[in-house]
Design a protein around this motif. Structure first.
Motif, mmCIF file in Angstrom:
data_model
loop_
_atom_site.group_PDB
_atom_site.id
_atom_site.type_symbol
_atom_site.label_atom_id
_atom_site.label_comp_id
_atom_site.label_asym_id
_atom_site.label_seq_id
_atom_site.Cartn_x
_atom_site.Cartn_y
_atom_site.Cartn_z
ATOM 1 N N LEU A 436 0.816 -1.216 0.000
ATOM 2 C CA LEU A 436 0.000 0.000 0.000
ATOM 3 C C LEU A 436 0.849 1.265 0.000
ATOM 4 N N ARG A 437 2.134 1.147 0.310
ATOM 5 C CA ARG A 437 3.018 2.308 0.199
ATOM 6 C C ARG A 437 3.363 2.636 -1.250
ATOM 7 N N LEU A 438 2.951 1.804 -2.169
ATOM 8 C CA LEU A 438 3.166 2.084 -3.585
ATOM 9 C C LEU A 438 2.058 3.013 -4.087
ATOM 10 N N PRO A 439 2.380 3.909 -5.020
ATOM 11 C CA PRO A 439 1.399 4.941 -5.401
ATOM 12 C C PRO A 439 0.179 4.408 -6.136
ATOM 13 N N ASN A 440 0.271 3.246 -6.788
ATOM 14 C CA ASN A 440 -0.834 2.744 -7.608
ATOM 15 C C ASN A 440 -1.517 1.534 -6.987
ATOM 16 N N VAL A 441 -1.463 1.401 -5.662
ATOM 17 C CA VAL A 441 -2.093 0.276 -4.978
ATOM 18 C C VAL A 441 -3.102 0.813 -3.974
ATOM 19 N N GLY A 442 -4.358 0.357 -4.128
ATOM 20 C CA GLY A 442 -5.424 0.747 -3.224
ATOM 21 C C GLY A 442 -5.936 -0.444 -2.433
ATOM 22 N N LEU A 443 -7.030 -0.249 -1.711
ATOM 23 C CA LEU A 443 -7.544 -1.241 -0.779
ATOM 24 C C LEU A 443 -9.047 -1.389 -0.966
ATOM 25 N N ALA A 444 -9.553 -2.618 -0.761
ATOM 26 C CA ALA A 444 -10.995 -2.879 -0.806
ATOM 27 C C ALA A 444 -11.401 -3.676 0.422
ATOM 28 N N LEU A 445 -12.558 -3.355 0.987
ATOM 29 C CA LEU A 445 -13.112 -4.045 2.148
ATOM 30 C C LEU A 445 -14.397 -4.749 1.709
ATOM 31 N N ASP A 446 -14.465 -6.058 1.929
ATOM 32 C CA ASP A 446 -15.603 -6.856 1.476
ATOM 33 C C ASP A 446 -16.406 -7.313 2.693
ATOM 34 N N ALA A 447 -17.412 -6.508 3.056
ATOM 35 C CA ALA A 447 -18.186 -6.779 4.267
ATOM 36 C C ALA A 447 -19.008 -8.048 4.173
ATOM 37 N N GLU A 448 -19.242 -8.546 2.968
ATOM 38 C CA GLU A 448 -20.002 -9.792 2.820
ATOM 39 C C GLU A 448 -19.374 -10.925 3.621
ATOM 40 N N TRP A 449 -18.047 -10.890 3.756
ATOM 41 C CA TRP A 449 -17.322 -11.992 4.393
ATOM 42 C C TRP A 449 -16.848 -11.649 5.800
ATOM 43 N N LYS A 450 -17.429 -10.600 6.382
ATOM 44 C CA LYS A 450 -17.096 -10.240 7.753
ATOM 45 C C LYS A 450 -18.001 -11.034 8.702
ATOM 46 N N LEU A 451 -17.400 -11.791 9.605
ATOM 47 C CA LEU A 451 -18.138 -12.626 10.555
ATOM 48 C C LEU A 451 -18.111 -12.001 11.941
ATOM 49 N N GLN A 452 -19.258 -12.033 12.601
ATOM 50 C CA GLN A 452 -19.319 -11.650 14.003
ATOM 51 C C GLN A 452 -18.889 -12.851 14.852
ATOM 52 N N PRO A 453 -18.584 -12.663 16.135
ATOM 53 C CA PRO A 453 -17.960 -13.725 16.938
ATOM 54 C C PRO A 453 -18.672 -15.076 16.896
ATOM 55 N N ALA A 454 -19.984 -15.108 16.837
ATOM 56 C CA ALA A 454 -20.697 -16.383 16.888
ATOM 57 C C ALA A 454 -21.092 -16.898 15.508
ATOM 58 N N GLN A 455 -20.715 -16.174 14.447
ATOM 59 C CA GLN A 455 -21.155 -16.548 13.108
ATOM 60 C C GLN A 455 -20.170 -17.490 12.425
ATOM 61 N N LEU A 456 -20.692 -18.274 11.475
ATOM 62 C CA LEU A 456 -19.903 -19.193 10.665
ATOM 63 C C LEU A 456 -20.042 -18.806 9.202
ATOM 64 N N LYS A 488 -5.300 7.879 -2.588
ATOM 65 C CA LYS A 488 -5.401 6.413 -2.600
ATOM 66 C C LYS A 488 -6.865 5.984 -2.634
ATOM 67 N N LEU A 489 -7.113 4.906 -3.355
ATOM 68 C CA LEU A 489 -8.465 4.386 -3.530
ATOM 69 C C LEU A 489 -8.830 3.420 -2.414
ATOM 70 N N LEU A 490 -10.037 3.617 -1.861
ATOM 71 C CA LEU A 490 -10.619 2.670 -0.915
ATOM 72 C C LEU A 490 -11.977 2.248 -1.462
ATOM 73 N N VAL A 491 -12.145 0.942 -1.696
ATOM 74 C CA VAL A 491 -13.385 0.389 -2.252
ATOM 75 C C VAL A 491 -14.146 -0.318 -1.139
ATOM 76 N N LEU A 492 -15.445 -0.041 -1.053
ATOM 77 C CA LEU A 492 -16.327 -0.717 -0.098
ATOM 78 C C LEU A 492 -17.351 -1.514 -0.895
ATOM 79 N N HIS A 493 -17.260 -2.842 -0.833
ATOM 80 C CA HIS A 493 -18.202 -3.684 -1.566
ATOM 81 C C HIS A 493 -19.532 -3.742 -0.820
ATOM 82 N N GLN A 494 -20.626 -3.657 -1.592
ATOM 83 C CA GLN A 494 -21.942 -3.631 -0.957
ATOM 84 C C GLN A 494 -23.022 -4.053 -1.958
#
Length: 576
Positions: A436-456, A488-494
């Motif tokens: 991510l310290r490179l100028p042409n690299v961004g980040l994406a967060l995919d909440a579809e695959w975020k699990l809460q403590p009791a979830q599978l 820098k680009l930040l993508v939020l999948h939804q």
């Protein structure tokens, strides 16, 4: 290992200690001192000769004395310039304040009316100021208009004499007074000769006194030599409009006469225009003055200039991600065809496929650069918990690095996608800091695959609270600023609104980031349209939109032309 930018101390949020307060409330003065105007022998010699006076051989008049410049802030190969903004006030006051920031004194001062109604006089004044190496000041519109009785002989006499004879005292007193602020600004420059263009000379002569010769003809100007140039100063101005702007003209002439570089900046953000970036990087100025409200405050402009002077640009040009380009990405994981089109071929073939896919959008983008991209799933959601019980497999940086290197060489952008499971999004993002310290690299967060403590996995559609997203935003913005990277680009999948809880509190205040909510809905065109409308309706202010086309799960998949009919037009389109 890929080469990343060296860190720097975070750009200060206040002006450097020891600099004087500017004449405007929006910025910081570039110049030390109390505002007094020392003689040539008293002036500092800092700033490549600035502050030194030379003598004009033809007339004996000294050259103008430019102000010493403060040194740049920070360390490293490209220091951060000192930055101020001159905004607010009338054209007359702006021209006066600007001339005082650049000149300690000037043997000649040129004054013209601050109106575009008389472009001939403004052009003549600009030409005369250039020949005399003199600052150009503006008089308020309608200023110093004499009565009919005062015109003619008084003006003609004053043009050849520094005093007004007693026989003309009555008619001179009938002339309207010149704005007191303008007179004070002229006096602070300690001129010996003042040229007024398109204005009556008598009221200027009366208020400036017998020590100043007021003339109306260029032929009456003495010869002067150029002052010590302010080669380390860059002056940012609005670009030329449909007609001449008196204040931009005056600032431009004064800056060039002081030996400074003048750089027109469309839109007020130097990061957004490739030629501006090139000019600043080539000059590497010690100081920058932005003239006009469009530059915002001094702190904001300083942050932007600190990036622009590095000269580093994004694929497609500039340092602002959107709206300066459209990204067309292949989504997936290297070597895993089931996770998306990115993994259906080797690295070289993936680069070629990304280029071919992006090329389809070139004729649909009205000249906007279309940049091919990879969206690489860096952490992959898994059915098994793994050793850390996170249900997310972290791909080593070394495995992704060859894909980033080759994509960069091909002029592509790269996005690293996180499918976190039970892991912290911030903790996973930090593992990819070297990339991510490179100028042409961004980040994406995919909440579809975020699990809460009791979830599978695969039992529900995941979600993330916006506070966790904001923590990533804060960290990524700090990293971007610390390493003086392009935006820098930040993508939020939804594809469901519940995936980002309390989305309205999304932190969109960081100028270092471009945030995209990426609509990942699949199915028939009508189903995707319904998802799109819901995502658009809930979109926070200042966030861009992306769209995903599924090669298998869309029935049918939209063509590029159909995809581009979406409103608003997506700035990022990915294929899975």
């Amino acid at each position: 290992m890929l080469s990343a930018r060296s860190p720097r101390p975070r750009v200060a949020r206040a002006c450097l200690a020891g600099l004087a307060v500017a004449l405007t409330a929006t910025g910081c003065s570039l110049f030390a001192g109390s505002g007094a105007h020392p003689s040539a022998s008293q002036a500092s010699t800092a700033g490549k000769g600035a502050g030194q006076a030379t003598t004009s051989p033809a007339s004996g008049l000294p050259a103008a004395v430019t102000r010493p410049m403060a040194g740049p802030a920070g360390r490293g190969p490209v220091p951060v310039p000192a930055v101020s903004v001159l905004a607010g006030g009338t054209p007359s006051s702006v021209s006066a304040r600007f001339s005082q920031q650049l000149f300690v004194s000037s043997p000649v001062v040129v004054v013209a009316a601050a109106t575009s109604a008389d472009p001939g006089s403004l052009r003549a004044a600009s030409s005369a100021a250039g020949r005399a190496h003199a600052p150009l000041l503006l008089a308020p519109p309608g200023q110093a208009q004499p009565s009919p009785a005062a015109a003619g002989p008084t003006a003609a006499r004053t043009a050849t004499s520094a005093t007004t004879p007693a026989s003309h005292a009555t008619s001179a007193s009938q002339a309207a007074a010149v704005n007191a602020g303008l007179i004070a600004a002229i006096k602070r420059l300690a001129p010996q000769v003042v040229l007024v263009a398109g204005l009556p000379a008598a009221p200027f002569a009366r208020q400036l006194g017998a020590d100043v010769s007021v003339v109306t003809s260029v032929s009456r100007l003495p010869q002067t030599s150029a002052p010590a140039p302010l080669r380390g100063l860059a002056v940012l101005v609005p670009p030329p409009g449909t007609g001449p702007s008196p204040v931009v003209t005056a600032v431009t002439v004064t800056a060039r006469d002081a030996g400074a570089a003048v750089i027109p900046v469309p839109g007020g953000d130097p990061r957004a225009d490739p030629p501006v970036i090139v000019a600043l990087a080539r000059q590497r100025p010690r100081q920058v003055i932005g003239v006009g409200q469009q530059f915002g405050g001094a702190v904001a402009l300083r942050e932007r200039v600190s990036m622009a002077v590095t000269g580093v640009q994004l694929p497609g040009g500039g340092q602002v991600v959107f709206p300066g380009r459209r990204l067309v990405a292949l989504y997936g994981h290297p070597g895993t065809p089931a996770l998306g089109v990115l993994g259906q071929q080797d690295l070289a073939a993936s680069v070629a496929r990304a280029r071919q896919t992006a090329a389809k959008y070139v004729p649909l983008s009205d000249g906007l650069p279309v940049v091919p991209a990879f969206e690489i799933i860096a952490t992959v959601a898994e059915a098994s918990p793994g050793p850390d019980k996170a249900y997310s497999a972290v791909t080593p940086v070394a495995d992704i690095e060859p894909w980033v290197r080759q994509a960069s060489a091909a002029g592509m952008y790269v996005v690293l996608d996180l499918q976190p499971g039970r892991a912290s999004l911030l903790a996973q993002a930090q593992q990819y800091a070297p990339l991510l310290r490179l100028p042409n690299v961004g980040l994406a967060l995919d909440a579809e695959w975020k699990l809460q403590p009791a979830q599978l996995p695969l039992k529900q559609i995941g979600h993330v609270d916006v506070s966790e997203v904001n923590a990533v935003i804060s960290w990524l913005a700090t990293l971007t600023d610390t390493y003086r990277l392009p935006q820098k680009l930040l993508v939020l999948h939804q594809f469901q609104l519940q995936m980002i809880r309390d989305e309205a509190r999304l932190d969109t205040t960081h100028d270092d980031l471009a945030i995209v909510v990426h609509m990942d809905g699949q199915g028939t065109p009508s189903m995707k349209q319904a998802t799109w409308r819901a995502v658009v309706a809930a979109l926070p202010h200042g966030v861009f939109l992306g769209w995903k086309d599924f090669l298998v799960k869309d029935h049918p998949m939209l063509t590029p032309a159909q995809t581009m009919t979406e409103t608003p037009t997506p700035v990022m389109i990915s294929y899975q």
